[in-house]
Design a protein around this motif. Structure first.
Motif, PDB file in Angstrom:
ATOM      1  N   ASP A  89       0.723  -0.829  -0.273  1.00  0.00           N
ATOM      2  CA  ASP A  89      -0.451   0.058   0.090  1.00  0.00           C
ATOM      3  C   ASP A  89       0.868   1.448   0.055  1.00  0.00           C
ATOM      4  N   LYS A  90       1.907   1.272   0.559  1.00  0.00           N
ATOM      5  CA  LYS A  90       3.172   2.160   0.895  1.00  0.00           C
ATOM      6  C   LYS A  90       3.938   2.598  -0.606  1.00  0.00           C
ATOM      7  N   THR A  91       3.750   1.483  -1.186  1.00  0.00           N
ATOM      8  CA  THR A  91       4.849   1.433  -2.666  1.00  0.00           C
ATOM      9  C   THR A  91       4.149   2.286  -3.578  1.00  0.00           C
ATOM     10  N   ARG A  92       2.470   1.725  -3.015  1.00  0.00           N
ATOM     11  CA  ARG A  92       1.176   1.898  -4.470  1.00  0.00           C
ATOM     12  C   ARG A  92       0.980   3.792  -4.358  1.00  0.00           C
ATOM     13  N   THR A  93       1.013   3.948  -2.703  1.00  0.00           N
ATOM     14  CA  THR A  93       1.190   5.843  -2.825  1.00  0.00           C
ATOM     15  C   THR A  93       2.096   6.333  -3.019  1.00  0.00           C
ATOM     16  N   HIS A  95       3.995   5.549  -5.634  1.00  0.00           N
ATOM     17  CA  HIS A  95       4.023   5.578  -7.142  1.00  0.00           C
ATOM     18  C   HIS A  95       2.546   6.376  -7.340  1.00  0.00           C
ATOM     19  N   GLU A  96       1.543   6.479  -7.116  1.00  0.00           N
ATOM     20  CA  GLU A  96       0.602   7.846  -7.107  1.00  0.00           C
ATOM     21  C   GLU A  96       1.137   9.175  -7.216  1.00  0.00           C
ATOM     22  N   THR A  97       2.039   9.259  -6.139  1.00  0.00           N
ATOM     23  CA  THR A  97       2.894  10.339  -5.616  1.00  0.00           C
ATOM     24  C   THR A  97       3.410  11.161  -6.692  1.00  0.00           C
ATOM     25  N   ARG A  99       3.644   9.571  -9.603  1.00  0.00           N
ATOM     26  CA  ARG A  99       2.511  10.038 -11.145  1.00  0.00           C
ATOM     27  C   ARG A  99       2.055  11.145 -10.849  1.00  0.00           C
ATOM     28  N   ASP A 100       1.057  12.182 -10.166  1.00  0.00           N
ATOM     29  CA  ASP A 100       0.793  13.532  -9.756  1.00  0.00           C
ATOM     30  C   ASP A 100       1.712  14.107  -9.610  1.00  0.00           C
ATOM     31  N   ASP A 111       7.513  19.129  -2.975  1.00  0.00           N
ATOM     32  CA  ASP A 111       6.523  17.790  -3.584  1.00  0.00           C
ATOM     33  C   ASP A 111       7.552  16.997  -3.683  1.00  0.00           C
TER      34      ASP A 111
END
Length: 173
Positions: A89-93, A95-97, A99-100, A111
């Motif tokens: 879940d942390k890794t997914r977060t 990656h989303e960070t 990407r954004d 950021d």
């Protein structure tokens, strides 16, 4: 005209037959993988059984584990499954960070720094988790079993990315 009509009817028929044969090749496929396990045994995410079940089976065969050792490893893998999910879940977060990230934003540098810090803390956490897991496995196995286990892990690392590819002692075929 007859030849054209026959040709137009034959082409789709041949294509359908080819697709049917190709598709049927994998249905009910009972081939076994290199470790003796069936491909697709755990096809659906929810059908994977207990955490570490397959690893315990392989370790039992290779290391001749006692029932108590198998139970201890099952408990260990079950406990670690939750931690592994949190890590994913942390890794997914992360990656989303990444990407954004908006390079035109006024807060881009802040950021980016936050993303770097998140990535660094995640890397440290993964290393700590792996070392802790290795130490816990060492407590369960006998010294002889541990030597065999570490030797197998060393060879796994030599086989390339994510354990794929031939083992070093096996020629490529």
């Amino acid at each position: 005209m007859k030849k054209t009509l026959i040709t137009l009817l034959a082409i789709p028929t041949l294509m359908m037959g080819t697709l049917a044969l190709a598709d049927g090749k994998h249905k009910g496929d009972d081939c076994q993988g290199p470790r003796g396990d069936k491909h697709g045994k755990f096809d659906k995410k929810g059908d994977r059984g207990e955490p570490g079940e397959r690893m315990i089976e392989r370790m039992s065969k290779r290391l001749d584990l006692s029932k108590e050792q198998q139970d201890s490893l099952a408990d260990l893998f079950k406990d670690r499954a939750e931690q592994r999910q949190a890590m994913m879940d942390k890794t997914r977060t992360l990656h989303e960070t990444l990407r954004d990230l908006d390079s035109t934003s006024d807060t881009y540098n802040q950021d980016l720094q936050s993303a770097k810090e998140l990535a660094a803390s995640l890397a440290v956490e993964k290393i700590d988790e792996r070392a802790s897991m290795k130490a816990d496995i060492a407590k369960i196995l006998t010294p002889e079993q541990l030597d065999k286990f570490e030797d197998a892990m060393k060879h796994k690392g030599e086989r390339g990315e994510r354990g794929k590819g031939p083992r070093p002692e096996q020629p490529m075929s």
